[in-house]
Design an enzyme around this catalytic site. Structure first.
Site, short mmCIF file in Angstrom:
data_model
loop_
_atom_site.label_atom_id
_atom_site.label_comp_id
_atom_site.label_asym_id
_atom_site.label_seq_id
_atom_site.Cartn_x
_atom_site.Cartn_y
_atom_site.Cartn_z
CE LYS A 163 -64.42 24.69 -19.61
NZ LYS A 163 -65.20 25.94 -19.48
CB CYS A 233 -54.26 38.62 -16.13
SG CYS A 233 -53.42 38.68 -17.72
CB CYS A 240 -50.16 45.77 -16.20
SG CYS A 240 -50.75 44.79 -17.60
CB CYS A 243 -49.86 42.27 -12.33
SG CYS A 243 -49.33 40.58 -12.66
CB CYS A 249 -45.94 40.10 -17.71
SG CYS A 249 -47.25 39.75 -18.91
#
Length: 255
Positions: A163, A233, A240, A243, A249
Site C-alpha cells: 500500500k 461506511c 447506512c 448513504c 449495497c
C-alpha cells in the site's frame, strides 16, 4: 606379258570395284548378298545424334493456387483470439458516482491528515522508529538520500508494504503502479460487492480490484474510499441510513 583376254577381265573387275565403292546411301536398294556401304564420319555422327535424341513428352497442366491478401479489418478479426468477458460488479458505476457525491466536500480526516494515517496501526511506536532509522540509512547509502523509483525496491525497505509503495509511486514519482488498499478500501470493496468473491486481506483485494476496475480510476480509489470509510461506511455501526448507496449495497440489504 598378259594376254588380251586377261587384260580385259582385270579392267572389268576394277570398274566393278570402283562403282561398288562409290555407292552412297541414297543410290538405291542393295542387291541380295551385297554388303552395306560404310557411312562417312559426318554421317555416322549425325545418325548417332538422331538415334539418341530424347523424346519430348507433353507437359501436364498444373493447378495454380492464388491467395488473396486479407484486408486490415479481416486481419484484425483473425489475429485476435476470443476474449473471455471481464467480470465487473453490478451497479458499480452508480455506486462510484454516489460516493463521489458524498465525498464532494473533501472534509474527511484523510483529506487533511492523510500522511498521518499511512502507517501500520498494529505496530508499536518503537518498532516504527527502528524502521525509520534503518530505512534512512539505506536511502542514504544506496539512493543518495532519495527514494527508490520502483515498487519492488520500495517494498524491500524495512516497514514498507504494498500500500505505501503504491502511494509513494503516485505521490513522489507521479506513476500509477497499482491501487493502494488499506483496511478502509478492503472493507468497503467487500461490502459493495466489488470483489468477485470475498477477500481476506488488503493485498488480495488489490488484485481483485485491479482485475476489472479501469486503470484510469486506480489513483482515485484510495483517497475516495478511505474518506468514505471514515465518515459513512465505518467499521462498526456504518451509517447506512445516510448513504446514497443503501439501496445498491449488498451489505446494507443484509442489515
Amino acid at each position: 606379258m598378259c594376254s588380251p583376254q586377261k587384260s580385259g577381265m582385270n579392267a572389268l573387275s576394277m570398274r566393278m570395284v570402283t562403282r561398288s565403292g562409290s555407292r552412297c546411301p541414297g543410290a538405291g536398294p542393295r542387291r541380295h548378298g551385297e554388303d552395306p556401304a560404310p557411312l562417312q564420319k559426318g554421317e555416322a555422327v549425325a545418325e548417332g545424334k538422331q538415334s539418341h535424341r530424347p523424346v519430348k513428352h507433353q507437359r501436364k497442366a498444373r493447378r495454380l493456387c492464388v491467395a488473396y491478401e486479407a484486408s486490415d479489418g479481416e486481419k484484425d478479426k483473425r489475429a485476435e483470439p476470443l476474449k473471455e468477458p471481464v467480470w465487473e460488479p453490478q451497479d458499480w458505476q452508480q455506486q462510484l458516482a454516489n460516493i463521489r457525491t458524498m465525498r464532494s466536500r473533501k472534509d474527511a480526516p484523510v483529506d487533511q491528515l492523510g500522511a498521518e494515517h499511512c502507517y501500520d496501526p498494529s505496530a508499536s511506536p518503537k518498532n516504527k522508529v527502528k524502521y525509520i532509522k534503518q530505512t534512512s540509512a539505506i536511502l542514504q547509502q544506496r539512493y543518495g538520500g532519495d527514494i527508490p523509483a520502483s515498487v519492488a525496491e520500495l517494498v524491500a525497505l524495512p516497514g514498507v508494504g504494498p500500500k505505501m509503495a503504491h502511494l509513494a509511486m503516485a505521490v513522489a514519482w507521479g506513476t500509477v503502479s497499482g491501487i493502494a488498499v488499506d483496511t478502509h478500501v478492503h472493507r468497503i470493496a467487500n461490502r459493495l460487492g466489488w470483489t468477485r468473491r470475498a477477500t481476506k486481506s488488503p493485498e488480495e483485494t488489490r488484485a481483485a480490484l485491479e482485475a476489472w476496475l479501469p486503470r484510469e480510476l486506480w489513483s482515485e480509489i484510495n483517497g475516495l474510499l478511505v474518506g468514505f470509510g471514515q465518515q459513512t461506511c465505518q467499521p462498526v455501526h456504518p451509517r447506512c441510513g445516510a448513504c446514497l448507496n443503501q439501496a445498491l449495497c449488498p451489505a446494507a440489504q443484509g442489515l
